[in-house]
Enzyme design. Structure first.
Site, PDB file in Angstrom:
ATOM      1  CB  SER A 288      -0.671  -0.235   1.068  1.00 28.80           C
ATOM      2  OG  SER A 288      -1.884   0.976   1.177  1.00 28.80           O
TER       3      SER A 288
ATOM      4  CG  ASP B 285      -7.101  -1.912  -4.308  1.00 26.55           C
ATOM      5  OD1 ASP B 285      -7.843  -0.837  -2.741  1.00 26.55           O
ATOM      6  OD2 ASP B 285      -6.022  -2.165  -3.738  1.00 26.55           O
TER       7      ASP B 285
ATOM      8  CG  HIS C  68      -5.938  -1.724   0.065  1.00 23.49           C
ATOM      9  ND1 HIS C  68      -5.198  -1.171  -1.191  1.00 23.49           N
ATOM     10  CD2 HIS C  68      -4.904  -0.732   0.909  1.00 23.49           C
ATOM     11  CE1 HIS C  68      -4.633  -0.341  -1.043  1.00 23.49           C
ATOM     12  NE2 HIS C  68      -3.912  -0.049   0.506  1.00 23.49           N
TER      13      HIS C  68
HETATM   14  C1  MLT Z   1      -1.339   5.887  -0.184  1.00 26.98           C
HETATM   15  O1  MLT Z   1      -1.451   7.283   0.452  1.00 26.98           O
HETATM   16  O2  MLT Z   1      -0.124   5.874  -0.444  1.00 26.98           O
HETATM   17  C2  MLT Z   1      -2.162   4.947  -0.459  1.00 26.98           C
HETATM   18  O3  MLT Z   1      -3.155   5.906  -0.180  1.00 26.98           O
HETATM   19  C3  MLT Z   1      -2.474   3.667   0.260  1.00 26.98           C
HETATM   20  C4  MLT Z   1      -2.596   4.634   2.029  1.00 26.98           C
HETATM   21  O4  MLT Z   1      -1.774   3.775   2.498  1.00 26.98           O
HETATM   22  O5  MLT Z   1      -3.463   4.177   2.285  1.00 26.98           O
END
Ligand code: MLT
Length: 201
Positions: free
Chosen positions: A102, A152, A183
């Site tokens: 992520s 996701d 996700h």
């Molecule tokens: C981010 O901000 O890098 C993406 O939205 C993934 C997350 O951290 O939720």
């Protein structure tokens, strides 16, 4: 940056750079090392930006909307940090494979978008396109595994495809693997990443 380093028993192989998701820390992804590359050396870093007390690797303006200036600054900072730690812990800087989930996968992707030799390879679990309208460096010799969820809610299918396309156009060798879910990181894609790792390293 807060981090931990573990020297592996596998001398010739790459060092794994672990990059957690939002709200995580440098301990979160250690179980993945046991599954993907037990015996590898590990540099696991904690993001030094806080969002309501949750560590991240760069600031965002809202969900999925990145603060580009900060992203660039933090990308360079992390790359420099890995350079320094390679000297200090005596691992091969040209043999670093990131494992990111992520937010951590997003900064790993950003490292590849901005620095030709930042990573020798990367496992990107549920990553977004870090930046648009930039010329990527030549990423031939860079292997990338992209694990993504078909449903996701944070990352539309086409965004993952765009990321893959950007990397491929820069000559990276990309393997994609799609799971049915969202996700969340699931075992199936970690197993696929392990098979990919064994094939390439
Ligand atoms: C981010 O901000 O890098 C993406 O939205 C993934 C997350 O951290 O939720």
């Amino acid at each position: 940056m807060k981090h931990l380093f573990k020297k592996g028993i596998n001398k010739g192989g790459p060092t794994l750079l672990l990059l957690h998701g939002t709200g995580g820390n440098e301990h979160d992804l250690l179980p993945l090392v046991d599954m993907i590359a037990p015996g590898a050396s590990v540099l696991s870093v904690r993001g030094n930006v806080l969002e309501n007390g949750m560590p991240r690797f760069f600031r965002r303006l809202s969900e999925g909307v990145f603060d580009e200036e900060d992203l660039l600054f933090r990308t360079n900072e992390l790359n420099e940090f890995v350079n320094e730690k390679a000297e200090e812990y005596e691992f091969d800087r040209n043999q670093v494979v990131a494992i990111g989930y992520s937010n951590g996968a997003n900064i790993a992707a950003s490292m590849m978008y901005h620095h030709e030799k930042a990573l020798n390879g990367a496992i990107l679990f549920h990553a977004m396109v870090p930046r648009r309208e930039v010329q990527l460096p030549n990423l031939s010799n860079v292997n990338v595994f992209v694990g993504a969820g078909k449903r996701d809610p944070l990352i539309p299918f086409n965004e993952t495809k765009e990321l893959i396309d950007n990397l491929q156009k820069a000559n990276a060798n990309v393997t994609e693997y799609w799971v049915e879910g969202g996700h969340q990181l699931v075992r199936e894609e970690v197993e696929q990443a392990q098979a990919w790792f064994n094939e390439h390293y």
